[in-house]
Design a protein around this motif. Structure first.
Motif, short mmCIF file in Angstrom:
data_model
loop_
_atom_site.label_atom_id
_atom_site.label_comp_id
_atom_site.label_asym_id
_atom_site.label_seq_id
_atom_site.Cartn_x
_atom_site.Cartn_y
_atom_site.Cartn_z
N ASP A 32 48.92 -15.82 40.98
CA ASP A 32 47.74 -16.59 41.34
C ASP A 32 46.96 -17.18 40.17
O ASP A 32 46.02 -17.94 40.39
CB ASP A 32 46.78 -15.74 42.20
CG ASP A 32 47.23 -15.71 43.66
OD1 ASP A 32 48.37 -16.16 43.94
OD2 ASP A 32 46.47 -15.24 44.51
N GLU A 98 39.40 -19.06 48.05
CA GLU A 98 39.22 -17.85 48.85
C GLU A 98 40.53 -17.30 49.42
O GLU A 98 40.54 -16.22 49.99
CB GLU A 98 38.20 -18.11 49.96
CG GLU A 98 36.79 -18.16 49.38
CD GLU A 98 35.73 -18.42 50.42
OE1 GLU A 98 34.55 -18.22 50.13
OE2 GLU A 98 36.09 -18.86 51.54
N THR A 99 41.60 -18.06 49.29
CA THR A 99 42.89 -17.48 49.69
C THR A 99 43.40 -16.53 48.60
O THR A 99 44.43 -15.90 48.77
CB THR A 99 43.97 -18.56 49.93
OG1 THR A 99 44.24 -19.23 48.70
CG2 THR A 99 43.53 -19.56 50.98
N MET A 100 42.70 -16.49 47.49
CA MET A 100 43.04 -15.52 46.44
C MET A 100 42.24 -14.25 46.72
O MET A 100 41.01 -14.26 46.68
CB MET A 100 42.69 -16.09 45.06
CG MET A 100 43.17 -15.23 43.91
SD MET A 100 43.05 -16.13 42.33
CE MET A 100 41.29 -15.92 42.00
N THR A 101 42.93 -13.17 47.04
CA THR A 101 42.20 -11.95 47.36
C THR A 101 41.73 -11.27 46.07
O THR A 101 42.26 -11.53 44.99
CB THR A 101 43.08 -10.97 48.14
OG1 THR A 101 44.12 -10.50 47.27
CG2 THR A 101 43.71 -11.64 49.35
N PRO A 102 40.74 -10.38 46.19
CA PRO A 102 40.25 -9.68 44.99
C PRO A 102 41.38 -8.98 44.23
O PRO A 102 41.41 -9.01 43.00
CB PRO A 102 39.26 -8.67 45.59
CG PRO A 102 38.77 -9.31 46.84
CD PRO A 102 39.94 -10.07 47.38
N MET A 103 42.32 -8.37 44.95
CA MET A 103 43.42 -7.69 44.26
C MET A 103 44.29 -8.69 43.49
O MET A 103 44.80 -8.37 42.41
CB MET A 103 44.28 -6.93 45.27
CG MET A 103 43.66 -5.66 45.83
SD MET A 103 43.32 -4.39 44.58
CE MET A 103 44.97 -3.71 44.33
N ASP A 104 44.46 -9.87 44.04
CA ASP A 104 45.26 -10.88 43.35
C ASP A 104 44.54 -11.35 42.09
O ASP A 104 45.17 -11.64 41.07
CB ASP A 104 45.53 -12.08 44.28
CG ASP A 104 46.41 -11.69 45.46
OD1 ASP A 104 47.25 -10.79 45.29
OD2 ASP A 104 46.25 -12.27 46.54
N LEU A 106 42.44 -9.56 40.34
CA LEU A 106 42.46 -8.48 39.36
C LEU A 106 43.72 -8.50 38.49
O LEU A 106 43.71 -8.02 37.36
CB LEU A 106 42.36 -7.12 40.07
CG LEU A 106 40.95 -6.63 40.37
CD1 LEU A 106 40.99 -5.34 41.16
CD2 LEU A 106 40.17 -6.41 39.06
N ARG A 295 32.46 -11.99 46.98
CA ARG A 295 33.62 -11.49 47.70
C ARG A 295 34.76 -11.15 46.73
O ARG A 295 35.55 -10.26 46.98
CB ARG A 295 34.08 -12.61 48.65
CG ARG A 295 35.01 -12.20 49.73
CD ARG A 295 35.01 -13.30 50.77
NE ARG A 295 36.26 -13.38 51.49
CZ ARG A 295 36.51 -14.28 52.43
NH1 ARG A 295 35.60 -15.17 52.75
NH2 ARG A 295 37.67 -14.30 53.04
N MET A 296 34.80 -11.86 45.65
CA MET A 296 35.90 -11.71 44.70
C MET A 296 35.68 -10.55 43.74
O MET A 296 36.61 -9.80 43.45
CB MET A 296 36.04 -13.01 43.90
CG MET A 296 37.37 -13.16 43.26
SD MET A 296 38.60 -13.62 44.50
CE MET A 296 38.58 -15.41 44.37
#
Lengths: 368, 368, 368, 368
Positions: A32, A98-104, A106, A295-296
């Motif tokens: 990502d 926002e299609t990038m999740t927090p885990m992605d 990180l 959110r991120m």
């Protein structure tokens, strides 16, 4: 003329070779990170376009007098509208991030330190050009802390220059449509000779502001009576700050809103309306950006070292550039209670008289 | 079966005869009042649809145990997503109302007193159903001041019922995937027997939360070290309020975010993500609504008697329903540093073993 | 004045009690039927609003002469823009319906026969009002096959009345800005005396259309040379159909596009541009509707008995209402090659001379 | 690790210095050419991102077997969804280009020859990667006429490689969930041994396709009876083209749609749904692009030498990549008429039996 080819014309060799993820230099390539780079590049491209429009508008507005018989005002209105359309897309673009999740995120977040999305000098410069002065900035010095000196200089220069907001102020002040008020007041720094034979003769005995003040006062509910103080403050008191509109300019802006139906005021009304539109889009952009960051990364420290959401929230609440124009809404009254303008004034607000009009029609009397 | 006709089926005789502008009863019919009525009716139709979805979700979540082998969870995820899609359109719809200028609104604004957009009981009821408790409301009693008693009752009932947020909490608490922490803690009101032979035997000697806490601690920058206190508070302290997630539920939610790659956690992850999406859309809706009201009436008193923007602003800042889930983002760590789960746990998070899998494939070991 | 309450004002008792799913009458209640009903009701509400705007615009345009010194034209432009904004939301709304999967639709689809989304008389009436004549309809009689007689009558009446497109044609024809062409031509049914002392004297010896035709011819690439035939056809041949613009109107429309920079032509330009915008939104609506239907029912027969996608596709390809205005783009030339208008004409296209202008500025000579 | 700075990280020196309008080299600098350049660059950036996602998806799908117990399928679904989100923004972005009026475009249009928006090799390459084969292209050779040889080579290579659509076909064919049909048929080129002890033993005596065919036949209205021929063709006839799905793959896809409620089929269903979503977004993009070009240049020859709208229209009508999947909708039946699957099959479609389930719940029997 030599042939032009799409790929070369757009310099795609450069554009498409400008994505070099930090994580690709490690053994843990993060899928990502490319998205992170590309979306910021797309933002910066559009920021450049916003500057292109803003600069051209400022060039026009900087003239000693806008020519109402030229397309100048139309061009300003058209380009402000384009800026608003661009900002809408920029807001929509957040959906992609926002299609990038927090885990992605990180997976590569720590490799970017101390870079951060806060460091877009183009965005800060745009705010400054439009009229956001240093005194109004949330966080003051902080917001330029990590920029290159050359970009800080550009921003500082814009902040100390005559901004677009000030040019709007000047343009409003030049309008002789806001006649002499009947009650004493003191104009601020920007005051210019208001009285000239021409204007005063048009208005004759008619004391517009006295009439309007009465009508406004009558329109207030009991609980709103203290609005009259604000009325006097906004339209007749001295204001010396360089990031607000003068009383004189406020009078002109209100007059435009009230009588936007007259041909001469139609484009000026569209101009003011576009300013509010741009401010609203900027506001929504900041709001969604704040939510997205929250959110991120939650309450963790941003890659740029800031506490993220809090900074963004305060900035979002504070950085309305054209808020004074928005505020004028409080001082409108119902159309049917508007003072009827003298015939001579009316005739100056329209096209040539119908008898020799190139586009037929009876005499116009109705207001907007 | 009798024939169905479009016009009758949709009851258009009722729907299209429900617009009766107040201004039409006077001599000063205001063109834009029809827009004002229709847009609010469109909002209320969509609010009804949001209730239809929310109610069906609550019905499913209310079951003692969601069946992972049924489509129940999929249905919940699907309908939450639909709610988010609807909210996006509702936000977009504000664009239409913004084509009504303040002067156009003034033409009929005073005739509406004391009605106001604040009085949508369906919207307040929706917030309550989702989990916004009275204690969290900005303005407390105020927000129901002008509703019919029957609607106030509905809202009060929802506020005192087990909300969707609480059902999410229960569902999270029931998951045996959050094993016994190695350090002492006290569960809150909702605590249920956590230890059962089954679960403990799966985890064996593996102390997940000890491992994770260490890994998280190591991931913090110096300036973030005090996050450990928050970590303990969020995941291991008692919380007795009924509008927040319990420590136990927080553990399950975090576990889902961290290990979303396992089949059993994929839909739970989508569910949590949809909650954040809905909160964000609600937040943007409130934000744009606030800006729109400000642009429309400035600082004047709203038709509902409120000071308009200020109320909306405070509500917008405060009314995040799923904020606790959003906050968990602060406690994530990089995927490559995640504790490796014991084989036995892994096997419980996936489909039947590959040897007799209906859809071939080698043993999965990678995480999301 | 009696107090107005939100719930009563909006007649929510009626609006919110108008959803009665067919499937609820069976033992197999289908969750998504409520969505199906509500989204169609929301569409119909907005169609009513579009009619409200269209009717008010037609009322203004129907006057023997639009008064350029009144806000009439501004009002028309504003409301056309609002129609485009509404159409954008209606397109977006399709996203919601697309959250209903084909399997979910099948749960109640058969219960609706023979009702169908094709049966919105309001939409067909809107097309007819705007200018879509029966001869241009795809499927001819078919499109009203399942409507109530009273609604068919409304549509037929609109089709035989003077449409908005025809009013635009009349308005364009009345403009004396399109002077006598130098080459022989025959005007059609709508022709009016073009020559009047006033206009001819303004233009003097200047033969605009001869100049422009030369300039256009010079601008064409070799492969485009046969455009000259089209040029003659569009601007100088007789056209007798009642759903197209006359040569005379085409000339006026082109003139507006070319010289939109002059104050008198600014709003007329916005008006023409809004027509294209509306047509484009209608086109996108039909396109997305077609794709959605295809995704939902494939090639099966629609509940209304039609073959679904094919009908919609043909209608979408054919039903451009303002296509003649779009076509004029083919006949524009570069701004710097435009014929310079005589001073006397220029002066009629702007505000009063600068010496006594109420809003200062030098003489305008530049074009848009 | 060295510090990373925003401006350098994003290579903004390159990105922001890649706009060199042709018109700036003449004496007639055209303001809007910068917009034309920047919007195309933004499109190309996003096309690169779409390739990044598509490539990563193809890499996963290319594996001999997707591991259902790994996050692989989840990753594919997630990234397909991201592609759809990006496409939505790209469609929205057309709004910006539409603020450029035809007259504004004419100011620099001729300077661009023979460049044209048709020449985005990245877009054509994306279509090819996804599965648009040369035989299906509208205009055949034409569409690469003006590309650099290196880019033509890339496209040709993609066209002759195993496309994403073909990988989807392979993946569908590998699923043992589509059992032996009871009637004779011949598999195409891609056929693989369908019978293996494992699968046949699961299905036992149950002849799914015979049951389903009967149920489908019963669901048809009289006028639809000839759908049975299509049914046989789609699910049981040989198909040898390399740009369509095989009968075997079609059976698997239909099975997924019908029984999407079982855990093992939930992500496969999301995958198929995302393909339709992407196709629809691509279709809307082409449609709006076509309308935009029409509005901008009418029927004149495009800068790339094409007749513009007509080419785009034909391409838009023809270039649906996943149309075969969309077509399957025609063969669905109502959920309540679905054949009940044997217990042994059901158990293979879910998680481990509830007795030792890590996430409690009764036995699931209901379908989606």
């Amino acid at each position: 003329m030599a042939d032009v080819h799409y790929h070369d014309y757009l310099q795609l060799d450069k554009i498409l070779d400008a994505q070099h993820p930090e994580s690709a230099k490690t053994e843990a390539s993060a899928h990502d990170e490319t998205l992170f780079i590309i979306i910021h590049q797309a933002y910066e491209l559009w920021f450049k376009q916003l500057h292109h429009e803003a600069d051209s508008i400022v060039d026009i507005m900087r003239k000693p007098a806008l020519n109402d018989n030229s397309p100048e005002l139309q061009t300003v209105v058209h380009r402000l509208n384009r800026m608003a359309v661009i900002l809408r897309v920029l807001i929509h673009q957040i959906d992609i991030l926002e299609t990038m999740t927090p885990m992605d995120f990180l997976d590569f977040r720590d490799m970017l330190r101390p870079a951060s999305g806060f460091q877009s000098w183009q965005f800060k410069l745009l705010e400054a050009k439009l009229g956001l002065k240093f005194e109004y900035r949330h966080g003051k010095e902080y917001y330029t802390a990590q920029l290159r000196q050359e970009h800080i200089d550009l921003i500082k220069q814009a902040e100390t220059s005559h901004s677009f907001l000030q040019l709007v102020n000047d343009w409003l002040e030049r309008m002789p449509i806001s006649p002499i008020p009947a009650f004493p007041f003191r104009e601020g720094d920007h005051a210019q000779p208001l009285l000239n034979a021409d204007t005063s003769s048009i208005w004759g005995e008619f004391d517009f502001w006295k009439e309007y003040k009465d009508a406004y006062s009558n329109s207030l509910a009991e609980a709103e009576k203290n609005n009259m103080e604000a009325f006097d403050e906004v339209f007749f008191q001295h204001r010396e700050t360089h990031y607000t509109l003068s009383a004189k300019a406020n009078r002109a802006a209100l007059f435009i809103m009230l009588y936007r139906g007259y041909p001469l005021l139609q484009l000026p009304f569209q101009l003011l309306n576009n300013l509010l539109e741009i401010d609203e889009q900027l506001s929504t952009w900041r709001h969604r950006h704040m939510n997205m960051v929250h959110r991120m990364i939650g309450t963790r420290i941003g890659t740029g070292g800031s506490s993220g959401k809090d900074y963004l929230k305060s900035a979002a609440d504070k950085h309305y550039i054209f808020k004074e124009i928005a505020k004028l809404t409080s001082f409108l009254i119902e159309r049917r209670r508007l003072p009827q303008l003298p015939k001579e004034v009316e005739s100056k607000l329209g096209f040539v008289a119908p008898s020799d009009s190139p586009h037929g029609g009876e005499q116009g009397t109705a207001l907007a």
